[in-house]
Design an enzyme around this catalytic site. Sequence first.
Site: not given
Length: 991
Positions: A163, A298, A336
């Site tokens: 990620c 994040h 995401h």
Amino acid sequence: MTGAVAVVGLDCAFATATGVDAYWDLLMRGGDAIGPLPRRRWQGPGFDGRVQGGFLADPDVFDHAFFSVPPREAAAMDPQQRLLLQSAWRALEDSGRAPGTLAGSDTGVFVGTMSSEWAQLHMGNYARVSPQLGSGSATGMAANRISYHLDLKGPSLAVDTACSSSLVAVHLAVASLLSGECDTVLAAGANLVLTPALGLVYRQMGLAAPDGRCKPFSADADGIVRSDGVGVVVLRRLADALADKQRVYAVIKGTAVNQDGRSNGVTAPSRWSQREVIAAAYRRAGVTPDQVRFIEAHGTGTVLGDIIECAALGEVHAVPREQPCAIGSVKGNLGHTEGAAGIAGLIKVALALHHRIVPASRFATRENPRLKLAERGLRLLKSPLRLEAGPSVAAVSSFGMGGTNAHAVLASAPRVRRAPVRRGGAASGGVFTVSADTPGGLRRNLLTHADAVARRPRGDAAALCWSSNRVKTGLTYRAAFTVRDTGELAAALRTAAADERLAEGVADRAWRPPVIGFLFTGQGVQEPGMSAGLYGTSPLYRSHLDAVDAALSGELGISIKELILSGSTDVHRTLWAQPALFAVQYALAGTLGELGVAPDVVIGHSLGEIAAATVAGALSLTDAARLVAARGRCMDELPAGGGMLAVGAAASELAALLTDAPGVVVAAVNGPADTVVSGPRDALDALARRLAGQGVRARHLHVSHAFHSPLMAPALDRFTDAAARLTYRAPEVPVASTRYGRLLADEPMDAAYFRDQAVEPVLFADAFAAMIADLAPTALVEIGPRPQLLTLAARAELPDGVPLIHPAPGTAATVRDLAEALAVLYRSGLEPRWDGLYPPEQRRHERLVPYQFSTDSRFWRSPAQPSTAPHEQDAPPAADATAAREDPASGTQAAEGSAGSGDTARSPVLDAVIEAVVEVGKYPPEQVTAVTRFYEDLGFDSVMIMQLKDRIENRLPQADGITVPQLLPELRSVGTLAAFLGEWISVGAAT
């Protein structure tokens, strides 16, 4: 790491938000991009009707023809690669540079991505594996495709740290810039949800949000949802960006990357490592935590992830400060985006700093009390945060599932002082340029620009024009509009876009710049105040006329510039007329030269040969000034009484009449029915009366003497003495000599040459015909104060489509006429140097709409199912859309305006070659003709050449034995290859 890096270009596409403006709108209104699984995605086990996510609407759309990607290859490419190619192009445009200008440069490409779900879908079906599918599925090709298709020679690599991939890519890109490895860098991230596999992993790990929404730092946070996305940023060293006057969205002051190491599990986040990467980034950026105004966290919206991240942030930011540090996460809007998550956050921060407002964080109204934000010096943004005046500092975090953490520190762009803009006046405006790869693409982009310009307040268009010259140039099909304001521009764009015959009015440059001929006018076209309008509106022309005036003043004892601009009729006196004409011609040619318009051949009529020789490099400006001053002085001292007569008849038709006209001779042959005679005034008057009686057109020229006649003889010795003291060189540009009536070979343009050409006839017609026959100019530009030679050229036999251009047609001509000349040449294929057209204060970057790619071609794949049926080894996998040859309704269409409008005489060999080419690339058959080029039009590469050789040998067994090295030189076009094969086969049959 020291130094600052500017974010100068942006592009992105996220769910419900294609483009930077749509993305910013989504963020500012707190929009929700999550929706159901699109119909064209995987419909098998693992995905069901309950699946939610952030899905791009059209990830299958790809303008393959724009990038010269064959349909077969486009169909085999990971859609992430296709999205990145188009996004990279638009980001470079947004940086204020035409992408083509970076070809061959050390520009680097760093792409963050989480492997390739495309490969998972297709590479397991061994019966359908192909070279195209192999390269199309390779993760590293996500970056390499961009470098290859844009011809970028810097480092090119894909980064997979889960990620955090794309923010790590930014970290590497910044390091590459600051080390001097690159001058420009593209940093990017991409993600497409193509299979349910990772979603199942998240669900089994307890990380998937049951309602399909990421809720960062909310009391309702319960997991993540997967999303598509692509984002590209263009980075440059700040000093370089400012020097090139690029717009700076934000400045990256420092970045850091670290690893969790052996923590409490390879997939679990580490509070201490997150704290250290943040602190390291601040140290490198030279900032303290209290200076950081907001952080794009994040923020996955998982309970454990949010708690650990806020604890790490708190350990750094819980310091004495006037205001808490604001935090938020775009995942509340988008979900995401995994490999693209870091770039999504970075673009959000750059836009927030640019607009000086930070969007609220979605789902922030129910803040999770367990995060203890207030006591940690943090606050969750429940409403937009307006940034105070002055510098602002922000940061962005991105953490990978495997423990690779990244943090970047950004600051607002430095304020740049701009020169005040002069409003109105003749000097305002400029040339607005648009280019595309096809006529359809040109119309599409014209309409997009028309809509965008129409939304602007009406005002001066100069900065828009200058920006378009830097960005919207370089492609094959072009349009250019000389305009003053945005209203005029919007109307011109819309009119052109609506013209279905637009392709007839623009040039398909086909990789060939124009061959330009400069035509220098002779004496007789001078007029009081000539070029005064241009001198007043063009600083560039002004500087060149000032320079030539300085060179002439020592020879003349006066300022010829002041004489010209004063409007005095003394400009007609030979003493001043000849240097005045030379001054205007030299200044005009110099102005065009600085704008990138250089002649490929020159031709001068009489006096014009001196300026032509100077521009060709045969004379320096100093020597040319001495030569023209001496010529004018010597001829001015001759007795009056001579003149010249322009006659609408051939020289041969006048021969009998001239026997009865004492002292009258042919002075110039300008065309089949354009002759000038010269001699005593009374003899010319008598001749004119006789011609009028015969119905032949004749008019006296506005000259003081009988030039190019024996009456010039008394001036020749003194002129030759002056000319002999000068230095002459061989011309650097071909010269069509009106002295000899042909192109110069090895003959010098020296004192003897200019002596003879002052008294001998001007053989313009023959010289012009030789120039057309031998050099075939595709554009003719007259260099003089008003048109004369273009009229003669228009009566000559010119090929169709050769533009006749005059950049200063009369005393009232302004910089707009100069701009229109440049526009015509640009449409003819020239790449001008536009800056000289605009004063410095008008050279400021205005954001233009990005390139609008074709949406006609779609390439999408459902999962390849195992099959025992035989397949070609290089065939693409099963598809919803295949080449139009297999399924005409598939959506994979021929490129608009494909090369070649027809074939030469068809033969069995040509038919076989076309069939083989169509099969190799899966091109629509109508796209491949005899004139289609393998590389430029079809995008052939080495793999395809090998496949083509095999297909040709299958169809033409007589061609067996031909090697690839033998084929390579013949791959200029389909027709050249067919001709070679036909000759090979016939020779073989004969032996």
